[in-house]
Design an enzyme around this catalytic site. Sequence first.
Site, PDB file in Angstrom:
ATOM      1  N   HIS A 152       0.846  -1.193   0.000  1.00 28.00           N
ATOM      2  CA  HIS A 152       0.000   0.000   0.000  1.00 28.00           C
ATOM      3  C   HIS A 152       0.880   1.240   0.000  1.00 28.00           C
ATOM      4  CE1 HIS A 152      -3.419   2.571   0.951  1.00 28.00           C
ATOM      5  NE2 HIS A 152      -2.596   3.221   1.746  1.00 28.00           N
ATOM      6  N   ASP A 173     -14.942   2.728   7.990  1.00 30.65           N
ATOM      7  CA  ASP A 173     -13.853   3.633   7.589  1.00 30.65           C
ATOM      8  C   ASP A 173     -14.338   4.631   6.540  1.00 30.65           C
ATOM      9  OD1 ASP A 173     -11.073   4.583   7.209  1.00 30.65           O
ATOM     10  OD2 ASP A 173     -11.377   3.711   5.225  1.00 30.65           O
ATOM     11  N   ARG A 178     -14.079  12.886   8.611  1.00 30.38           N
ATOM     12  CA  ARG A 178     -12.799  13.542   8.950  1.00 30.38           C
ATOM     13  C   ARG A 178     -12.428  14.572   7.895  1.00 30.38           C
ATOM     14  NH1 ARG A 178      -9.231   8.773   8.740  1.00 30.38           N
ATOM     15  NH2 ARG A 178      -7.567  10.303   8.952  1.00 30.38           N
ATOM     16  N   SER A 193      -7.178   3.721   9.566  1.00 32.48           N
ATOM     17  CA  SER A 193      -7.953   3.759   8.320  1.00 32.48           C
ATOM     18  C   SER A 193      -7.270   2.904   7.244  1.00 32.48           C
ATOM     19  CB  SER A 193      -8.068   5.223   7.875  1.00 32.48           C
ATOM     20  OG  SER A 193      -8.509   5.329   6.563  1.00 32.48           O
ATOM     21  N   LYS A 247      -8.390  -1.389   5.963  1.00 35.39           N
ATOM     22  CA  LYS A 247      -8.674  -1.824   4.595  1.00 35.39           C
ATOM     23  C   LYS A 247      -7.749  -2.969   4.199  1.00 35.39           C
ATOM     24  CE  LYS A 247      -8.524   2.588   3.228  1.00 35.39           C
ATOM     25  NZ  LYS A 247      -9.033   3.824   3.750  1.00 35.39           N
TER      26      LYS A 247
HETATM   27  N1  URA Z   1      -5.639   7.286   3.350  1.00 28.74           N
HETATM   28  C1  URA Z   1      -6.558   6.521   3.993  1.00 28.74           C
HETATM   29  O1  URA Z   1      -6.952   5.467   3.492  1.00 28.74           O
HETATM   30  N2  URA Z   1      -7.013   6.955   5.170  1.00 28.74           N
HETATM   31  C2  URA Z   1      -6.606   8.086   5.767  1.00 28.74           C
HETATM   32  O2  URA Z   1      -7.050   8.384   6.846  1.00 28.74           O
HETATM   33  C3  URA Z   1      -5.664   8.877   5.085  1.00 28.74           C
HETATM   34  C4  URA Z   1      -5.200   8.441   3.885  1.00 28.74           C
END
Ligand code: URA
Length: 435
Positions: free
Chosen positions: A82, A161, A168, A183, A187
Amino acid sequence: MRAVDLIHKKKNGEPLSQAEIAFLVEGYCRGDIPDYQMSAWAMAVYFRGMTAEETAALTLAMAESGDEIDLSPIRGIKTDKHSTGGVGDKTTLIIGPLVAACGVPVAKMSGRGLGHTGGTIDKLEAIRGFQTELTRERFFAQVNEIGLAVIGQSGNITPADKKLYALRDVTATVESIPLIASSVMSKKIAAGADAIVLDVKVGSGAFMKTVDEAEALAGAMVDIGTQVGRQTSAIISDMDQPLGYAIGNALEVQEAIDTLRGQGPQDLTALCIALSAQMVVLSGQASDMESAESMLRERLESGAALDKFRAFVAAQGGDPAIADQPDLLPQAPVLIEVAALQEGWVQRIDAEQLGIAAMQLGAGRATKDAAIDHAVGLVLRRKVGDKVAAGETIAILHARSEGEANRLIVEHVQNAYTISTEEPGLSPLLLSVVT
Ligand code: URA
């Protein structure tokens, strides 16, 4: 339990228990806890932070809020990677085939781009016929057969999320290390990989502006992975300018192919080798970084990585001939040169502004459902540290048409370059590794 008491507790800097965090996440996801209470809690977290245990509890609660992918039908140690977002970041297109050519199974779900950052799925869809939606069975079978499949995010992954991230975004609480870490990791955990390699970007074009912040974010994510039983490591890499030279979907596919052929830009190749080496070691295909790196270089030099890319493209319905005939990729009809405004050294390139310029050309989406043009984008001719003469070409726009709008984009690109009379000190691309 009452949300107001938990907000109060966090406001006073006290840690919440796993049950209290699950109460907030589940209640918010169901709609029982309103946005205003969740925003107050997120702001309290922003100022008070979270312990490693709270961060892991938040991550798991969000990972468990929707579908969790079970990758067990795929043989071997599945490794995911990622990146925390970047302009010109086409690393998945290179790393996928490269590590698969080393025997590392890659079963990857990727996203589409929004705003100034591109998405892997958009890049793959620049290849005519390429299918990014596969059934679960076909997805698993393809990874077992050729070692690699990349599909778009489908189903109901981490709805908590999605809801919290959107909140947010509009309550100035994105830049909180525990909230970003949970977050991202929720995932990755829901996507099912056994091992996770993270590329944490630092610099003007990234969420994290300093190496210290990036190391703290990387450390938080590695801690979460370790606490939930997924091997995790992170590389901190510089994002003070775009990665490679190409920005835009088909242009980035072309640059990825050049890199798989061993003829890619030096920065892009180095980052791909570093991230891939972590994946090869975590998946047990090499015992240390040195042997992983030499295995990866051999796969580039022998053509095995490019062969794997051809097999991957063909398996998902695309034309593998694009690997050898770049003109089969979508081509923009108009090329517009961008000239340097002054003589000197390129001191800085504002990656975010170039991402916006590419989006304005049509390569990215200003809104979630906007259509994109796979052919357009820009290719840099000069990067940080290069010397330029006034009027020399620093970048080329690949555009749909001539016209006033594109003249403004030329100016936008010119303004993204800082050219000065001082030769800049070059900072390294790879800054540190967190394990
Ligand atoms: N990318 C994400 O997936 N979540 C965040 O909070 C910030 C960047």
